[in-house]
Design a protein around this motif. Sequence first.
Motif, PDB file in Angstrom:
ATOM      1  N   HIS A 100      -6.957  -4.797  -2.212  1.00 42.21           N
ATOM      2  CA  HIS A 100      -7.903  -3.841  -1.638  1.00 42.21           C
ATOM      3  C   HIS A 100      -9.160  -3.818  -2.504  1.00 42.21           C
ATOM      4  O   HIS A 100      -9.116  -3.481  -3.691  1.00 42.21           O
ATOM      5  CB  HIS A 100      -7.284  -2.444  -1.566  1.00 42.21           C
ATOM      6  CG  HIS A 100      -8.185  -1.432  -0.936  1.00 42.21           C
ATOM      7  ND1 HIS A 100      -9.016  -0.621  -1.675  1.00 42.21           N
ATOM      8  CD2 HIS A 100      -8.421  -1.136   0.374  1.00 42.21           C
ATOM      9  CE1 HIS A 100      -9.702   0.153  -0.863  1.00 42.21           C
ATOM     10  NE2 HIS A 100      -9.370  -0.139   0.389  1.00 42.21           N
ATOM     11  N   GLU A 160      -5.891   2.561   0.705  1.00 39.90           N
ATOM     12  CA  GLU A 160      -7.312   2.829   0.918  1.00 39.90           C
ATOM     13  C   GLU A 160      -7.599   4.319   0.926  1.00 39.90           C
ATOM     14  O   GLU A 160      -8.601   4.786   0.374  1.00 39.90           O
ATOM     15  CB  GLU A 160      -7.757   2.200   2.235  1.00 39.90           C
ATOM     16  CG  GLU A 160      -9.246   2.368   2.504  1.00 39.90           C
ATOM     17  CD  GLU A 160      -9.678   1.648   3.770  1.00 39.90           C
ATOM     18  OE1 GLU A 160     -10.886   1.673   4.069  1.00 39.90           O
ATOM     19  OE2 GLU A 160      -8.806   1.060   4.446  1.00 39.90           O
ATOM     20  N   ALA A 163      -1.332  -0.716   3.421  1.00 39.94           N
ATOM     21  CA  ALA A 163      -2.700  -0.972   2.994  1.00 39.94           C
ATOM     22  C   ALA A 163      -3.594   0.227   3.283  1.00 39.94           C
ATOM     23  O   ALA A 163      -4.458   0.600   2.474  1.00 39.94           O
ATOM     24  CB  ALA A 163      -3.231  -2.224   3.695  1.00 39.94           C
ATOM     25  N   CYS A 221      -9.826  -5.300   2.837  1.00 38.84           N
ATOM     26  CA  CYS A 221      -8.403  -5.402   2.493  1.00 38.84           C
ATOM     27  C   CYS A 221      -7.884  -6.760   2.936  1.00 38.84           C
ATOM     28  O   CYS A 221      -8.123  -7.190   4.072  1.00 38.84           O
ATOM     29  CB  CYS A 221      -7.602  -4.274   3.161  1.00 38.84           C
ATOM     30  SG  CYS A 221      -5.900  -4.186   2.611  1.00 38.84           S
TER      31      CYS A 221
END
Length: 593
Positions: A307, A371, A367, A313
């Motif tokens: 990331h 974030e 993911a 990503c």
Amino acid sequence: MSDESHDKAAVLVVDDEEIIRLFAKRALSMAGYHVLEAEDGIAAQAVLGEQAVDVVLTDLRMPRMGGLELMRWARKECPDPVWVILSALEHFDVAVDAVELGAFQFLTKPLSAEALRVTIRNAVDLRRLVIERERLNGELEVSNAQLRQKVEQLERLCGMLYRQAETIQTDLLRAEGIQRALLPRRAPPMEGFQVHAVYQPSQLVGGDHYDLIPVAPRRVALYVADAAGHGLSAALLSVLFNQRIRPVDEASGEPASPARVLRQVNRALLDECASQGLFVTAVYGLLDTDSGELRLASAGHPPVVVHRSKGDCTLLPHTGPALGIEEEARFKECCVRLEVGDRVLMYTDGLCDVGPAQDPLDVGRIAGEIERGGADAKGALGGLLRAVAQARGHEANEDDISVLLLEATPGNSTIDNGQRRTTHGRAPERSGDVLVGTVGDALCLSIRGRGTWTQCEPLHEVALATLDAGRDLVIDFAECNYLDSTYLGTIHELVTLADERGVPLHMQGVQPKVVGLFDELSMWRVKAHIGPDVLPMPSKLAPLSETAEDRGRTRKRILQAHEVLASLDERNREQFADVIEMLKTQQRANGKG
């Protein structure tokens, strides 16, 4: 006409009037009975002492010994025959006395052949029913004796299994300590970087492993591995993997490339423990903290999440097969250069294998959680783990979870390998241990491990005494992961008693699996006593003193607990019907034993 069903039944006719004896003998012989005669009680005693008789037909008033005296003698000396009284109407009161002594029926003179045959047939039927009952009772006593032997054998086997379980539990706790000792206790110096690691085994020991190894100045090797399976075999395989990692090239002394490290481990696993189903997935990285270069090779492992601080990503898939499967396996490498604020997430598949099939926590959601974590890397990892817990719901970890989050930002690293469940040199508390203490006037019970029937009688005894005294009762299940049906029924019984007596009973720390058992058995009253607040437990808890072994009381407790559960709804009644009947049969057998 002969009554074949009563062939060979022996009838003794006792009367001082020969004509009565002859009439009865003729009527009964025609019906197929074997008829014996006696002129009074003394003569009847001689016959009864020599021959087996099914029915005695006797007059009451006779010389030397009458019918009543004969019956009193026979109750002790010859109790088997069925007695029919023959009497004149004026002797009716005496005949009633005979019935109270156990006579089956009485007939009045003058005799009717048909009435005589019907009465004797019924008496013979009764005699044969008694004989059949005695035969069945004898067989039942033999069966009960055999059942008692089998129950005692099962109790001995249960005791042996509990002792073996304690030994296994001790070994597993020691193995857990050894396995955790192989994990890093602190991160190595990583200038310009920080790393946060979390390890959560699904059982005492597991197949996950990770490490952070300084291999040269400003060079750090880091890897996450997952051995196939769960429990002890997976743990041993992960330990073998850890021992075969060679992060430094022995010839040159330089850090080995990730692909080379995985090739060497693959060969070692195939040479030492090649077997179907034994394999390891792993991702291995070599970080240069000066340049920010991270070289990676992955053996059948879940994608690495990269990331970027700018929001991009990338998922890096595995670069070769799992270890321990293919002899000529080859592993490619990929290289990423990390800028300030970039993050790399390495993890095992236990992180993904949660959530319902229609909404799993997949790599994309992982993911996204990284974030959303914001600027704090440790906080981002914490948020990810909370999302995992939320997706899992009330279910326990079905797979081990290991996570490494690397961030290209100076800061303090953290290592969280969980708390070791240690016995501090003692044997572990056995299944179903109950610890007891007091806080103020309240009695506190702490249920540990697997709650089974072996502790229910002392638990019920101390809890009942507390409720009888009107004292508050607190039952803590924070360290309990299972209750058997006897335990569940006992808890429901105690809750019901507390409600009836208006005594506060508070339950806390109930694990999701145990709550599921309450739901399954419709134990709504028990669930109503699970409080949202966790009351403080005593600082000192002592094992509940066990009462002397009393198998009768234990069996009664098991039966009563199952009867409580069966009373809750129709499904429970059907589920436990056979168990309750077996326990009642066993109780009757022990009552006779």
